[in-house]
Scaffold this active site. Structure first.
Site, PDB file in Angstrom:
ATOM      1  N   LYS A   1       0.814  -1.218   0.000  1.00  0.00           N
ATOM      2  CA  LYS A   1       0.000   0.000   0.000  1.00  0.00           C
ATOM      3  C   LYS A   1       0.847   1.266   0.000  1.00  0.00           C
ATOM      4  O   LYS A   1       0.411   2.311  -0.488  1.00  0.00           O
ATOM      5  CB  LYS A   1      -0.951  -0.025   1.193  1.00  0.00           C
TER       6      LYS A   1
ATOM      7  N   ARG B   1      -6.145  -8.926  -8.856  1.00  0.00           N
ATOM      8  CA  ARG B   1      -6.778 -10.244  -8.964  1.00  0.00           C
ATOM      9  C   ARG B   1      -8.238 -10.055  -9.347  1.00  0.00           C
ATOM     10  O   ARG B   1      -8.717  -8.928  -9.486  1.00  0.00           O
ATOM     11  CB  ARG B   1      -6.709 -10.962  -7.613  1.00  0.00           C
TER      12      ARG B   1
ATOM     13  N   GLU C   1      -9.728   0.615  -6.332  1.00  0.00           N
ATOM     14  CA  GLU C   1     -10.739   1.023  -5.366  1.00  0.00           C
ATOM     15  C   GLU C   1     -10.540   2.487  -4.969  1.00  0.00           C
ATOM     16  O   GLU C   1      -9.414   2.938  -4.761  1.00  0.00           O
ATOM     17  CB  GLU C   1     -10.687   0.120  -4.132  1.00  0.00           C
TER      18      GLU C   1
ATOM     19  N   PHE D   1     -23.059  -7.511  13.444  1.00  0.00           N
ATOM     20  CA  PHE D   1     -23.468  -7.584  12.035  1.00  0.00           C
ATOM     21  C   PHE D   1     -22.934  -8.831  11.337  1.00  0.00           C
ATOM     22  O   PHE D   1     -22.971  -8.914  10.115  1.00  0.00           O
ATOM     23  CB  PHE D   1     -23.028  -6.336  11.269  1.00  0.00           C
TER      24      PHE D   1
ATOM     25  N   GLU E   1      -3.261   6.871   7.242  1.00  0.00           N
ATOM     26  CA  GLU E   1      -3.695   7.937   6.359  1.00  0.00           C
ATOM     27  C   GLU E   1      -4.963   8.573   6.910  1.00  0.00           C
ATOM     28  O   GLU E   1      -5.620   8.023   7.814  1.00  0.00           O
ATOM     29  CB  GLU E   1      -3.937   7.410   4.944  1.00  0.00           C
TER      30      GLU E   1
ATOM     31  N   ASN F   1      -6.472  -4.011  -6.323  1.00  0.00           N
ATOM     32  CA  ASN F   1      -6.461  -5.457  -6.119  1.00  0.00           C
ATOM     33  C   ASN F   1      -6.055  -6.125  -7.423  1.00  0.00           C
ATOM     34  O   ASN F   1      -6.764  -6.029  -8.433  1.00  0.00           O
ATOM     35  CB  ASN F   1      -7.834  -5.951  -5.672  1.00  0.00           C
TER      36      ASN F   1
ATOM     37  N   ASN G   1     -15.141  -3.303   7.592  1.00  0.00           N
ATOM     38  CA  ASN G   1     -14.404  -3.040   6.354  1.00  0.00           C
ATOM     39  C   ASN G   1     -14.510  -4.174   5.342  1.00  0.00           C
ATOM     40  O   ASN G   1     -13.709  -4.253   4.410  1.00  0.00           O
ATOM     41  CB  ASN G   1     -12.928  -2.749   6.651  1.00  0.00           C
TER      42      ASN G   1
END
Length: 711
Positions: A160, A336, A319, A392, A244, A334, A279
């Site tokens: 990243k 893939r 993304e 959730f 970040e 990503n 996430n």
């Protein structure tokens, strides 16, 4: 050394017959919904492909391989020996025991399987080795094609920190943050204060929400650093973190890209992926309701700029986070195939797996940017073996005692890797399937998703269909007013299931009463003949008492033909249906509205569990006399959970922070449980003294197991 597992010929033949029927139904739906293009036999690619993955994505890749006339090889752990992807493949190789580190991440065993079977190419799916540059290098060294991008792109975008620097150089919008590696917790706090709260702490080599935490103050930054580094090390073997600026209330929108080895690259429109928990995505759609044509084009062009900057070749996803004024910022790439790729296939007509195979063989892209359409609308719901009432969705395990996908409906696609009798274990991701619906309009696709969820039969494990159905029928979702904060904003106290309004409560009570009477009438029949009393009795009306939660309702039922008229709380409800008590599905017409219910269970005591509007409700139907006698029964006193800590899910104990005799404060961490590579901190609900500890690091625990007792 990997060994061949020989599946009995008869077993494969029976499965092939069963799968052929399933495939024909899928293909019929695909054709109508533009799910995939027709393969041209003139495009010669590979004779045999090994799929280095499991579950639904392995099955998904195999479907395209079969369409293209390519033989397939499955790899599997010992506990997956009877899995669906193993049965679908032409050959199968066992690569180790259940833990992923010893099987699906075991590069030596998988390379042995490639050599043994003579596979010419490997498709890695997603997860596992799909973004592992060392694996791609080892395949290249043996002249085996990796169906994915080159190692340079994997390395550049897999980090990243490096990917953000490359994105900046490629003139892609990026989020403000620290570009270096965070050394320790003190360093994290210093950097966070320089950037300004809130901040996002995430794994440099991460993905899928693992190793990611939001911090709003120094204390949360220290805690986030600890958990994120531990999760990153566990999931990726790399504990490096970056920090970040966290963009509050954003949308998560991603662009699908496709590039070949000749410098050509396309963007295949966007996917809206803002509905998330921890996430991780829950419901996705394509296209997004939020983007206009200009924003879509700008995002697509920047995604292609990034792909070309790293000489990307294959399908990949860029993304972005998008704020309320449509400013967008690069999040990650990503390298893939994405989990949610089917909805892009629905609206573009492209088979992305086919495109990946063609690119890997060296073909140029067959399409130009102006050829890429947006035809209709598509939704994907991720159906998980999870308890949606716990954060959730905390993992659930078990065996699928009954399983029926809603493939009887048009424009429905189900990508799954399980079948009735399959086990959902603690070793792998708890995904059951990806449920995809397509329509000419968003409203049509959404209505189809509602029907599909109501017609989906899953027994034996706890699943998240109640949450999925509530999401897609919520007014905010229907209007497109969503963000990554949707779930905590809509359900601030956690998900509680469907909250019944007065009219829906009457519908449920009336349905339960009608079902009860139907079962009673059936039980009076023996070999098709009505039992005859000494004096014949005909009954067409009944007085009942129905219990739902803490409420008791006196109900009067009358029957005329196949229609029940049920008087509930002074209102009349008409219920009719086929009343097939042997079927898991119960199609009813209630006051003129067609509804699909599911009878999950019923017993001799009158207790009936119905799945109604996606949520399971426990109802008890009694005769007037039985209700009166039942009032004398003692009530069961619920367990006092304030002094005990039980595991909320199956998993393994990572750490225990207390010992007998310690004093803990409310909210203090007691232990950490890891499930599906996610670490969860278990805390004390009150200040107390530790009485006993019933777990230790390294142990496996089940849902409900006692961990710690407090005095």
């Amino acid at each position: 050394m990997a060994t061949h597992s020989v599946t009995p010929r008869l077993n494969r033949l029976l499965f092939a017959v069963k799968y052929a029927s399933l495939q024909s139904r899928c293909c019929a739906a695909h054709c109508k919904a533009h799910y995939s293009t027709v393969y041209s036999p003139n495009e010669k690619t590979f004779d045999k492909i090994l799929i280095a993955n499991r579950g639904e994505i392995a099955c998904r890749v195999m479907k395209t391989c079969k369409k293209m006339g390519i033989k397939t090889v499955a790899v599997h752990s010992d506990v997956d020996a009877s899995a669906v992807h193993v049965k679908m493949a032409d050959e199968a190789v066992c690569v180790g025991p259940a833990p992923t580190s010893k099987s699906y991440l075991n590069m030596d065993a998988i390379m042995d399987a490639v050599r043994t079977t003579g596979a010419q190419a490997v498709h890695p799916g997603y997860g596992f080795l799909s973004e592992n540059k060392e694996f791609a290098k080892r395949l290249a060294a043996e002249d085996v094609a990796f169906i994915g991008p080159g190692t340079g792109a994997i390395q550049a975008m897999g980090d990243k920190i490096e990917s953000k620097l490359i994105a900046k150089a490629a003139k892609v919008n990026t989020i403000p943050g620290f570009d270096g590696v965070v050394e320790n917790a003190d360093d994290a706090v210093k950097i966070a204060n320089e950037i300004g709260y809130p901040v996002m702490i995430k794994a440099s080599a991460g993905g899928g929400g693992k190793g990611m935490r939001i911090a709003w103050n120094d204390e949360e930054t220290r805690e986030g650093f600890r958990f994120s580094s531990q999760e990153a090390a566990s999931s990726f073997g790399d504990d490096r973190l970056l920090i970040e600026k966290f963009i509050d209330n954003p949308r998560h929108i991603e662009i699908q890209v496709l590039a070949d080895k000749h410098g050509n690259a396309l963007w295949l429109n966007e996917r809206e992926c803002s509905i998330q928990r921890r996430n991780q995505k829950v419901v996705e759609e394509a296209p997004s309701t939020f983007l206009d044509t200009d924003t879509r084009r700008s995002m697509g062009e920047q995604a292609v700029q990034l792909a070309k900057a790293v000489q990307y070749s294959s399908a990949g996803t860029v993304e972005f986070l998008v704020d309320s004024t449509k400013n967008f910022y690069f999040l990650e790439m990503n390298t893939r195939l994405q989990v949610e790729h089917p909805i892009t296939e629905c609206i573009t007509g492209l088979d992305l797996v086919e495109q990946m195979i063609l690119v890997a063989k060296g073909y140029k892209l067959q399409h130009k940017q102006e050829d890429i359409p947006i035809n209709g609308w598509a939704f994907e719901s991720r159906v998980y073996a999870e308890d949606p009432y716990k954060s959730f969705g905390l993992p659930s395990i078990g065996r699928l005692s009954q399983y029926q996908e809603p493939l009887n409906l048009s424009n429905v696609r189900v990508d799954s890797g399980i079948q009735e009798g399959s086990d959902i274990s603690i070793y792998y991701d708890p995904m059951i399937s990806k449920l995809v619906t397509y329509g000419a309009t968003r409203a049509e696709a959404l209505a189809k998703m509602e029907d599909a969820l109501d017609n989906y039969v899953i027994r034996g494990v706890t699943h998240n269909i109640p949450l999925l159905r509530e999401i897609i029928t919520h007014p905010r979702f229907i209007s497109g007013d969503i963000s990554t904060n949707f779930l905590p904003e809509v359900y601030p106290d956690g998900f509680k299931g469907h909250q019944l309004e007065a009219d829906k409560r009457r519908e449920l009570l009336a349905s339960a009463a009608a079902l009860y009477i139907t079962a009673q009438l059936r039980s009076q029949k023996v070999l098709g003949n009505q039992r005859l009393a000494s004096t014949p009795v005909t009954c067409s009306s009944w007085e009942l008492c129905v219990e739902l939660g803490d409420g008791r309702h006196d109900i009067k039922v009358t029957k005329s033909g196949d229609v029940y008229t049920v008087e509930v709380d002074g209102e009349k409800v008409k219920v009719s249906g086929q009343w097939n008590l042997a079927s898991p599905l119960l199609p009813l017409t209630i006051n003129g509205t067609d509804r699909m219910l599911q009878c999950l269970s019923r017993d001799a005591s009158g207790e009936i569990v119905l799945q109604f509007l996606g949520t399971s409700f426990k109802v008890r139907v009694l005769s007037k006399l039985a209700a009166k006698l039942n009032s004398y029964m003692p009530e069961k006193v619920p367990e006092d959970t304030s002094s005990i800590l039980r595991s909320p899910m199956p998993g393994s104990v990572v750490a225990v922070s207390v010992k007998p005799g310690d004093t803990v404060a409310e909210g203090q961490e007691i232990c950490v449980i890891e499930a599906m590579k996610m670490q969860n901190s278990m805390t004390a609900v009150k200040a107390a003294k530790v009485k006993s500890v019933h777990c230790k690091p390294g142990e496996t625990v089940g849902e409900g197991d006692l961990l710690v007792e407090l005095e």
